[in-house]
Design an enzyme around this catalytic site. Structure first.
Site, PDB file in Angstrom:
ATOM      1  N   PHE A  81       1.981  26.191 -11.443  1.00 34.29           N
ATOM      2  CA  PHE A  81       2.061  25.935  -9.994  1.00 34.29           C
ATOM      3  C   PHE A  81       3.301  26.608  -9.389  1.00 34.29           C
ATOM      4  O   PHE A  81       4.077  25.989  -8.684  1.00 34.29           O
ATOM      5  CB  PHE A  81       2.101  24.429  -9.681  1.00 34.29           C
ATOM      6  CG  PHE A  81       0.900  23.676 -10.143  1.00 34.29           C
ATOM      7  CD1 PHE A  81      -0.283  23.695  -9.409  1.00 34.29           C
ATOM      8  CD2 PHE A  81       0.939  22.953 -11.325  1.00 34.29           C
ATOM      9  CE1 PHE A  81      -1.401  23.000  -9.848  1.00 34.29           C
ATOM     10  CE2 PHE A  81      -0.170  22.262 -11.767  1.00 34.29           C
ATOM     11  CZ  PHE A  81      -1.341  22.277 -11.032  1.00 34.29           C
ATOM     12  N   HIS A  82       3.493  27.862  -9.725  1.00 33.58           N
ATOM     13  CA  HIS A  82       4.595  28.614  -9.132  1.00 33.58           C
ATOM     14  C   HIS A  82       4.357  30.114  -9.335  1.00 33.58           C
ATOM     15  O   HIS A  82       3.462  30.511 -10.101  1.00 33.58           O
ATOM     16  CB  HIS A  82       5.950  28.206  -9.748  1.00 33.58           C
ATOM     17  CG  HIS A  82       6.029  28.452 -11.229  1.00 33.58           C
ATOM     18  ND1 HIS A  82       5.888  27.461 -12.163  1.00 33.58           N
ATOM     19  CD2 HIS A  82       6.207  29.601 -11.927  1.00 33.58           C
ATOM     20  CE1 HIS A  82       5.988  27.970 -13.367  1.00 33.58           C
ATOM     21  NE2 HIS A  82       6.177  29.274 -13.254  1.00 33.58           N
ATOM     22  N   ALA A  83       5.168  30.897  -8.668  1.00 32.74           N
ATOM     23  CA  ALA A  83       5.216  32.344  -8.907  1.00 32.74           C
ATOM     24  C   ALA A  83       6.676  32.676  -9.222  1.00 32.74           C
ATOM     25  O   ALA A  83       7.550  31.815  -9.119  1.00 32.74           O
ATOM     26  CB  ALA A  83       4.744  33.101  -7.661  1.00 32.74           C
ATOM     27  N   ARG A 138       0.688  31.263 -10.837  1.00 34.65           N
ATOM     28  CA  ARG A 138      -0.011  30.957 -12.079  1.00 34.65           C
ATOM     29  C   ARG A 138      -0.150  29.465 -12.325  1.00 34.65           C
ATOM     30  O   ARG A 138       0.723  28.676 -11.946  1.00 34.65           O
ATOM     31  CB  ARG A 138       0.657  31.618 -13.292  1.00 34.65           C
ATOM     32  CG  ARG A 138       1.937  30.996 -13.882  1.00 34.65           C
ATOM     33  CD  ARG A 138       3.206  31.290 -13.109  1.00 34.65           C
ATOM     34  NE  ARG A 138       3.353  32.589 -12.549  1.00 34.65           N
ATOM     35  CZ  ARG A 138       4.012  33.581 -13.151  1.00 34.65           C
ATOM     36  NH1 ARG A 138       4.569  33.376 -14.312  1.00 34.65           N
ATOM     37  NH2 ARG A 138       4.156  34.726 -12.543  1.00 34.65           N
TER      38      ARG A 138
END
Ligand code: T46
Length: 145
Positions: free
Chosen positions: A58-60, A105
């Site tokens: 839950f981040h880039a 992702r």
């Protein structure tokens, strides 16, 4: 061998590593700045014992490049470039997926025996994370402007 996988809406890169094998087992060797690992490796970490139904990521990342390999078991990786989404299953210890910077992702559906190894181009830096999806969208829109 590097494979650029193009689906209808998404392009990502998988890398197949050479397996040195014989009757006594198999061995994969990874070297930084090579065909298998196209960046300097500053960090290695691995994720395991992810409980059923749990989802991570839950981040880039603003600048980090990474290579993900399921050393055992399998898991799914959701890739999101701000425009399109694609899901890739990692289930072979001789196949890695390259995660370029600025890709959202999420990792999920981990098998009980999954060990997900990650080679990273930079040291750990919380400042490099973009955890807010709206902020991520702004970042990629700016990049593509
Ligand atoms: C990514 C995906 C694929 C550290 O102290 N050092 C490290 O190098 C890392 C990666 C994490 N941590 C700490 C930070 C958190 O307290 O470990 C804890 C769990 O990290 P996080 O919630 O970021 O884990 P994931 O699975 O959501 O994401 C990780 C990586 O952080 C990330 O860069 O791309 O795996």
């Amino acid at each position: 061998m590097t494979n650029s996988i193009k689906t209808q809406s998404y392009t990502y890169t998988t890398i197949e590593f050479k397996v040195h094998g014989g009757r006594d087992g198999a061995l994969v060797a990874l070297e930084e700045e090579s065909e298998q690992v196209p960046f300097n490796v500053k960090r290695v970490y691995y994720i395991f014992k992810v409980g059923e139904g749990l989802r991570r990521g839950f981040h880039a990342h603003k600048n980090l490049k990474q290579l993900l390999v399921a050393l055992s078991g399998h898991c799914n990786i959701l890739l999101d470039n701000g425009k399109f989404r694609e899901t890739v299953t990692l289930n072979q210890p001789n196949i890695g997926i390259l995660l370029e910077k600025q890709v959202w992702r999420e990792m999920y559906d981990f098998s009980e025996d999954c060990v997900l190894m990650v080679l990273a181009s930079e040291h750990y830096s919380p400042k490099d994370y973009v955890k807010d999806y709206k902020e991520f969208k702004k970042m990629v829109l700016k990049k593509n402007a």
